[in-house]
Design a protein around this motif. Structure first.
Motif, PDB file in Angstrom:
ATOM      1  N   THR A   7      96.234 115.737 -18.978  1.00 48.42           N
ATOM      2  CA  THR A   7      94.837 115.627 -18.583  1.00 48.42           C
ATOM      3  C   THR A   7      94.191 114.455 -19.308  1.00 48.42           C
ATOM      4  O   THR A   7      93.492 113.644 -18.713  1.00 48.42           O
ATOM      5  N   ALA A  10      95.347 111.338 -17.735  1.00 46.63           N
ATOM      6  CA  ALA A  10      94.737 111.137 -16.427  1.00 46.63           C
ATOM      7  C   ALA A  10      93.297 110.678 -16.587  1.00 46.63           C
ATOM      8  O   ALA A  10      92.823 109.800 -15.879  1.00 46.63           O
ATOM      9  N   MET A  11      92.618 111.264 -17.565  1.00 43.49           N
ATOM     10  CA  MET A  11      91.225 110.885 -17.764  1.00 43.49           C
ATOM     11  C   MET A  11      91.118 109.455 -18.240  1.00 43.49           C
ATOM     12  O   MET A  11      90.259 108.699 -17.813  1.00 43.49           O
ATOM     13  N   ALA A  14      91.703 107.265 -15.253  1.00 46.22           N
ATOM     14  CA  ALA A  14      90.657 107.285 -14.241  1.00 46.22           C
ATOM     15  C   ALA A  14      89.322 106.816 -14.786  1.00 46.22           C
ATOM     16  O   ALA A  14      88.371 106.672 -14.049  1.00 46.22           O
ATOM     17  N   TRP A  17      86.063 109.813 -15.004  1.00 44.35           N
ATOM     18  CA  TRP A  17      86.319 110.435 -13.718  1.00 44.35           C
ATOM     19  C   TRP A  17      85.833 111.871 -13.770  1.00 44.35           C
ATOM     20  O   TRP A  17      86.256 112.643 -14.624  1.00 44.35           O
ATOM     21  N   GLU A  28      91.253 109.229  -2.571  1.00 50.20           N
ATOM     22  CA  GLU A  28      92.069 108.350  -3.413  1.00 50.20           C
ATOM     23  C   GLU A  28      92.671 107.280  -2.519  1.00 50.20           C
ATOM     24  O   GLU A  28      93.204 107.599  -1.452  1.00 50.20           O
ATOM     25  N   THR A  60      92.079 102.632  -6.458  1.00 51.39           N
ATOM     26  CA  THR A  60      92.718 102.079  -7.654  1.00 51.39           C
ATOM     27  C   THR A  60      93.508 100.854  -7.197  1.00 51.39           C
ATOM     28  O   THR A  60      94.040 100.871  -6.095  1.00 51.39           O
ATOM     29  N   SER A  68      99.156 105.942 -11.357  1.00 54.72           N
ATOM     30  CA  SER A  68      97.951 106.615 -11.849  1.00 54.72           C
ATOM     31  C   SER A  68      97.623 107.825 -10.963  1.00 54.72           C
ATOM     32  O   SER A  68      97.143 108.838 -11.449  1.00 54.72           O
ATOM     33  N   ARG A  72      97.157 111.657 -12.158  1.00 54.22           N
ATOM     34  CA  ARG A  72      95.968 112.452 -11.852  1.00 54.22           C
ATOM     35  C   ARG A  72      96.328 113.734 -11.117  1.00 54.22           C
ATOM     36  O   ARG A  72      95.739 114.789 -11.358  1.00 54.22           O
ATOM     37  N   THR A  77      93.255 116.192 -11.777  1.00 53.84           N
ATOM     38  CA  THR A  77      91.961 115.525 -11.664  1.00 53.84           C
ATOM     39  C   THR A  77      91.896 114.600 -10.455  1.00 53.84           C
ATOM     40  O   THR A  77      90.977 113.816 -10.329  1.00 53.84           O
ATOM     41  N   ALA A  78      92.889 114.699  -9.566  1.00 47.17           N
ATOM     42  CA  ALA A  78      92.901 113.793  -8.418  1.00 47.17           C
ATOM     43  C   ALA A  78      91.882 114.213  -7.381  1.00 47.17           C
ATOM     44  O   ALA A  78      91.418 115.354  -7.374  1.00 47.17           O
TER      45      ALA A  78
END
Lengths: 417, 304
Positions: A7, A10-11, A14, A17, A28, A60, A68, A72, A77-78
């Protein structure tokens, strides 16, 4: 622990995000270039029909997209809607449970079987992304320069090199706007763009997958050989020329021909002050059947962890509609809708390219299906090897040898003597 | 006699210690731990011992890239040591010459690039050296050297050297300032005594000033070492994550980036990336250890 790390990662990737909220659908995508079109044209058109749903388009950069997005998706978190790369990349996501099954979902019925292949399991049983659009590879040329030099778009390889020679003789204009700094063009545009005429499109591609052909066979070496003959016609210092440099060179009228794809049409409609046309990759002999790389490039799927699946499916159904197909084809010029709605293409160059489908046979980028499934990564190999060939550092034969040995290392059908 | 626990020290140290542990020590330890795990098909991680390191160091698919990056990193560091630091020393010495006019202006101008973002510096130099849009060729034409102009950033033989020199240009201000400060700290009496003894200024420099600033030179060396082996931004902004042409500008930082985050169709692997990061950490640790045991201890004698 592990979840927290992912996480965090991913954060980081992003940026700031936020997790998707109900009532909001986040898309996305890797199409950074189309951000304004989505925000100004496509999303408002959808919202007109579906008031109350907020859609956010959050792309992105293409080179970072795959990794990426994976991070995510793993980290949860996507966004709700995932723009799908064709074939293996998305299949991999589906296998890991990051894409919903879409069979029978509203909108899917508008697509022909051929278009769906890029986003189906190998046995064709499950579909996981809705086809959106394909792009076509070819050459854009500056009509003004061609007229001044009394040239016509070439049909055969010999004519192609004759045209290049004539342009080079002027001494002022670069024949081909192409560099090797960014590397991807040498594979995605050049090798799999001009190659299908040698390996007969789908025939050659499927033979590689079946293990009946090798990269060292003449039909593949010949494509690399043609590439190696391009070198003298590239601009000065092409080894440090980026794709953006090439775009600029062509847009400013300092280069006559730009090996590229239909996705550039919109850019040059805005940025080039001259008229331009397009011609498909030249064939070996006059009268030969022509093959074009008509690449099913973009699809859209649903994130199983989406907090707002209902709205995501509403959007997806709209992506399958006539309205979307028309808007996408005519506003995002150069991306051709894959649905079987009847659409009038307004842009002349886009129409010209689309007409190639009538006389040439379509194929996809050589390594898009199956060939990218192992290590060494075929896509990366093709970038490096292709650039080396254009830079004059690697002979076509050796290049083919390196591709084949890397391929045979992990692909079983290529290992039997 | 029992000493009371120095509570005030504990209280004052605690915030720093906490922040340091959470943001520095813990991630480092976790990276070392993650390097021992492997990711399987489904994305799940399981303990794999030293398998990642075996892959990295012995399997040609990984090791070729790793050793290439390591070797390039050594060259990158070597050029900094051979070009940046001697010139930094020279500039500092010139600046500390007594009665030099405009010394402050020179100092500021030379230090200025250090303040710029590496990304901006990368793009500026890419533009300067571009055979298409750059002023490099025209400038060389003015002095009659136009035919020697090459796309230096695009050729395998010269790309890494060019990038190193760009980095030297940017960061030369750091060693210059550090050495300059050290030179100013050399006691006047010592110099005066040497002058009275009849020593030439050449001799004063080599036999008095230079030995007295050895600790600073050592510090500059280790800062260059750590900085270079952690470098990434310049390569990424100029050549992208593939560090072309043909990986000739690939250093450990860019190799780590591709492994950990992935690039284009190569999907990132946190576990393999952690293994690369661990190797980078070990290299830097070895360098710093050598510095502490071999250099720093010897230098103590010269400290005033």
């Amino acid at each position: 622990m592990q979840r927290r790390n992912q996480t965090l990662l991913a954060m980081l990737l992003a940026g700031a995000w936020g997790a998707a909220q109900a009532g909001t659908v986040t898309i996305e995508s890797w199409r950074v270039d189309d951000k304004t079109l989505w925000e100004d044209v496509l999303i408002p058109a959808f919202q007109k029909r579906n008031p109350g749903i907020t859609v956010k388009f959050s792309p992105t950069t293409p080179t970072e997209y795959d990794s990426s997005l994976t991070a995510r998706l793993t980290g949860g978190t996507a966004g709700d809607l995932i723009t799908c790369r064709p074939f293996d990349k998305s299949l991999d996501l589906f296998k890991k449970g990051h894409l919903e099954k879409l069979d029978g979902k509203p909108g899917m019925e508008h697509f022909p079987a051929a278009a769906k292949v890029a986003w189906q399991t190998d046995d064709g049983k499950d579909a996981y992304c809705m086809p959106m659009a394909s792009v076509m590879h070819g050459f854009l040329y500056n009509k003004k320069i061609f007229k001044e030099l009394n040239l016509t778009p070439p049909n055969t390889v010999d004519e192609f090199f004759k045209v290049l020679g004539t342009i080079k003789q002027t001494g002022k204009i670069t024949p081909l706007a192409l560099g090797t700094n960014d590397q991807w063009e040498t594979n995605q545009i050049v090798f799999t763009g001009i190659g299908p005429n040698y390996w007969h499109g789908e025939t050659g591609r499927k033979a590689l997958i079946a293990g009946q052909a090798k990269f060292t066979d003449p039909q593949f070496v010949a494509a690399l050989e043609q590439m190696s003959k391009w070198t003298p016609y590239l601009g000065k210092g092409f080894s440090s020329q980026t794709y953006a440099d090439s775009q600029n060179l062509f847009a400013m009228g300092r280069a006559a021909i730009f090996p590229t794809g239909s996705w550039e049409i919109a850019y040059f409609n805005q940025n080039a002050k001259f008229e331009f046309g397009a011609f498909p990759p030249p064939v070996q002999k006059a009268g030969d059947k022509c093959y074009i790389s008509d690449h099913t490039d973009i699809g859209m799927g649903v994130n199983p962890k989406s907090k707002n699946k209902d709205d995501a499916y509403k959007f997806l159904a709209w992506v399958g509609s006539q309205e979307f197909a028309d808007l996408y084809t005519n506003k995002v010029t150069g991306f051709f809708s894959l649905s079987n709605h009847l659409i009038a293409v307004k842009d002349p160059v886009a129409k010209q390219m689309l007409d190639w489908r009538k006389r040439c046979e379509s194929t996809i980028r050589l390594n898009a299906q199956v060939l990218n499934r192992g290590e060494p990564n075929m896509e990366t190999e093709l970038w490096t090897v292709g650039s080396q060939v254009l830079n004059g550092k690697l002979a076509p034969k050796d290049a083919a040898g390196r591709l084949q040995s890397g391929f045979a290392k992990w692909y079983k059908p290529q290992q039997k003597s | 006699m029992k000493r009371a626990i120095p509570w005030q020290a504990v209280v004052f140290l605690l915030p720093a210690l906490l922040i340091y542990s959470v943001f520095s020590a813990f991630p480092l330890l976790d990276t070392l731990r993650l390097g021992l795990f492997a990711t399987d098909e489904t994305g799940a991680q399981h303990f794999a011992g030293l398998a990642n390191f075996k892959l990295l160091l012995l399997d040609p698919q990984w090791s070729d890239g790793f050793w290439n990056a390591m070797w390039n990193n050594l060259k990158f560091f070597g050029i900094h040591m051979l070009v940046q630091n001697p010139i930094g020393l020279l500039l500092a010495t010139l600046l500390s010459v007594r009665g030099l006019k405009w010394a402050r202006t020179y100092r500021t101008l030379i230090f200025l690039p250090t303040l710029l973002s590496v990304v901006i510096v990368g793009f500026i130099w890419q533009l300067i050296l571009s055979p298409l849009w750059g002023v490099g060729e025209r400038l060389m034409d003015w002095v009659g050297l136009a035919e020697h102009f090459q796309p230096w950033l695009g050729e395998e033989s010269s790309a890494l050297i060019t990038l190193s020199l760009i980095s030297v240009w940017q960061f030369i201000g750091v060693p210059m300032m550090l050495i300059y400060a050290a030179l100013l700290a050399v006691p006047e009496e010592v110099i005066d005594a040497a002058v009275v003894e009849g020593a030439s200024s050449w001799r004063i420099f080599w036999e008095i000033k230079l030995p007295l600033i050895y600790p600073t030179l050592g510090l500059v060396t280790i800062l260059t070492f750590v900085g270079n082996f952690n470098a990434f931004d310049l390569i990424y902004s100029v050549k992208g994550a593939l560090a072309g042409p043909n990986y000739s500008t690939d250093i450990l930082g860019s190799y780590f980036y591709r492994t950990f985050f992935g690039y284009q169709s190569q999907i990132g692997s946190p576990t393999m990336g952690a293994a690369v990061a661990t190797m980078m950490f070990l290299v830097i640790l070895c360098g710093v250890a050598i510095y502490f045991y071999a250099v720093q201890r010897k230098l103590q004698r010269y400290a005033l």
